[in-house]
Design a protein around this motif. Structure first.
Motif, PDB file in Angstrom:
ATOM      1  N   ARG A 274      40.670  45.824  40.034  1.00  0.00           N
ATOM      2  CA  ARG A 274      41.644  45.916  38.951  1.00  0.00           C
ATOM      3  C   ARG A 274      42.699  44.810  39.060  1.00  0.00           C
ATOM      4  O   ARG A 274      43.129  44.243  38.049  1.00  0.00           O
ATOM      5  CB  ARG A 274      42.346  47.273  38.968  1.00  0.00           C
ATOM      6  CG  ARG A 274      41.463  48.437  38.577  1.00  0.00           C
ATOM      7  CD  ARG A 274      42.299  49.649  38.228  1.00  0.00           C
ATOM      8  NE  ARG A 274      43.053  49.425  36.995  1.00  0.00           N
ATOM      9  CZ  ARG A 274      44.028  50.210  36.553  1.00  0.00           C
ATOM     10  NH1 ARG A 274      44.396  51.263  37.296  1.00  0.00           N
ATOM     11  NH2 ARG A 274      44.657  49.952  35.435  1.00  0.00           N
ATOM     12  N   ALA A 275      43.106  44.504  40.290  1.00  0.00           N
ATOM     13  CA  ALA A 275      44.113  43.461  40.486  1.00  0.00           C
ATOM     14  C   ALA A 275      43.567  42.085  40.121  1.00  0.00           C
ATOM     15  O   ALA A 275      44.318  41.208  39.662  1.00  0.00           O
ATOM     16  CB  ALA A 275      44.585  43.473  41.940  1.00  0.00           C
ATOM     17  N   GLN A 276      42.274  41.884  40.314  1.00  0.00           N
ATOM     18  CA  GLN A 276      41.661  40.585  40.026  1.00  0.00           C
ATOM     19  C   GLN A 276      41.328  40.404  38.545  1.00  0.00           C
ATOM     20  O   GLN A 276      41.152  39.284  38.083  1.00  0.00           O
ATOM     21  CB  GLN A 276      40.382  40.425  40.864  1.00  0.00           C
ATOM     22  CG  GLN A 276      40.644  40.307  42.361  1.00  0.00           C
ATOM     23  CD  GLN A 276      39.368  40.382  43.173  1.00  0.00           C
ATOM     24  OE1 GLN A 276      38.381  40.981  42.762  1.00  0.00           O
ATOM     25  NE2 GLN A 276      39.384  39.784  44.354  1.00  0.00           N
ATOM     26  N   ALA A 277      41.230  41.501  37.819  1.00  0.00           N
ATOM     27  CA  ALA A 277      40.866  41.443  36.403  1.00  0.00           C
ATOM     28  C   ALA A 277      42.089  41.109  35.538  1.00  0.00           C
ATOM     29  O   ALA A 277      43.229  41.097  36.013  1.00  0.00           O
ATOM     30  CB  ALA A 277      40.277  42.784  35.983  1.00  0.00           C
ATOM     31  N   LEU A 278      41.829  40.851  34.263  1.00  0.00           N
ATOM     32  CA  LEU A 278      42.919  40.673  33.308  1.00  0.00           C
ATOM     33  C   LEU A 278      43.693  41.983  33.171  1.00  0.00           C
ATOM     34  O   LEU A 278      43.145  43.068  33.374  1.00  0.00           O
ATOM     35  CB  LEU A 278      42.362  40.274  31.937  1.00  0.00           C
ATOM     36  CG  LEU A 278      41.602  38.945  31.843  1.00  0.00           C
ATOM     37  CD1 LEU A 278      41.032  38.774  30.434  1.00  0.00           C
ATOM     38  CD2 LEU A 278      42.506  37.778  32.201  1.00  0.00           C
TER      39      LEU A 278
END
Length: 295
Positions: A274-278
């Protein structure tokens, strides 16, 4: 005394979708006794009313073959079948009361197991890397997915799987509302499974669902150089009793993960994904952009 026509020729045509889902008995399936009990009760009430299978079928708009198959637990009766039969034989609601259990038996066991978990969640997160998450799919998209499975599903099984997937989406209407988060790979939003119109409707649906206050949808762009989800898709479900479980699906198997250490690993991975996604806001804008590119 009623005459049982089980040995008579079966009608091959029924009205109103009367040919219910074939039922393959599975002694490990908790719903097998429910289906058999429903068949027995229908037969008992029919005979008590002095009706043959043909007469009951004629009265409720179903074939002789269908009535026979339902009574022998070879077919699952539609809710309409139970409702009409209840009225004709004067069961006073006793047959109609079986609608919910019999309807649930219509769905494949692994789908029921997942739906049972989803019914208990207060928070759920799902990462999908090759198609849209099942809870987010339109009926047309889901049908296209099941239609392309190999070996191919029968028509009955295809409709059964689609109906089961759509039924799970009641989670969005549940009160109190659970918190639902999803991360979708960009590739899943570009792949026109079922055709470009199906994809367009699917993207429109994602935008609608993504604007719900208790739902967040995020996109993992293709250009990310760091990605914690390369091990495959996963789900993490936090339940009402305070426990958490994971759910993983592979080519031929699904697995519920209950070991706390393994669940912790899945939670960690999902948090990093989730942190790596938009962000949710950036993701909705991204989906709107993709929608504008479809002609």
């Amino acid at each position: 005394m009623a005459v049982d026509n089980e040995g008579a020729a079966r009608g091959s045509h029924t009205t109103g979708g009367a040919d219910g889902t074939p039922w393959e008995p599975d002694w490990d399936d908790e719903y097998a006794p429910v289906v058999k009990a429903a068949g027995r009760q229908i037969k008992l009430w029919r005979e008590s009313a002095g009706l043959t299978q043909q007469e009951l079928g004629d009265a409720i708009g179903y074939s002789l073959g269908m009535v026979s198959a339902v009574e022998r637990a070879r077919r699952l009766p539609h809710p309409e079948f139970l409702g009409k039969a209840d009225e004709v034989v004067g069961a006073g609601g006793k047959l109609a009361a079986m609608k919910k259990d019999v309807e649930e038996a219509r769905y494949p066991k692994k789908v029921r197991d997942l739906a049972r978990l989803e019914a208990e969640v207060v928070e759920m997160g799902g990462y999908n890397n090759h198609n849209i998450h099942g809870l987010l799919q339109t009926e047309e998209y889901a049908r296209a997915l099941f239609n392309m499975r190999r070996p191919a599903h029968s028509e009955d099984d295809l409709e059964r799987y689609v109906a089961a997937r759509m039924a799970r989406q009641e989670i969005f209407k549940r009160r109190p509302t659970p918190t639902l988060t999803f991360v979708q790979e960009e590739a899943t939003l570009r792949r026109p499974l079922g055709g470009r119109m199906v994809l367009r409707q699917q993207l429109e649906h994602l935008l609608e669902i993504g604007r719900l206050r208790h739902v967040e949808i995020q996109v993992m762009p293709l250009d990310r150089e760091e990605h914690a989800g390369m091990g495959g898709q996963l789900q993490v479900l936090k339940l009402r009793d305070g426990t958490a479980v994971g759910y993983c699906e592979s080519q031929l198997n699904t697995r519920v993960v209950s070991d706390p250490k393994e669940v912790q690993v899945l939670e960690l991975r999902y948090g990093i994904i989730r942190a790596q996604a938009l962000s949710p806001r950036e993701s909705l804008a991204f989906i709107e952009k993709l929608l504008g590119e479809i002609t």
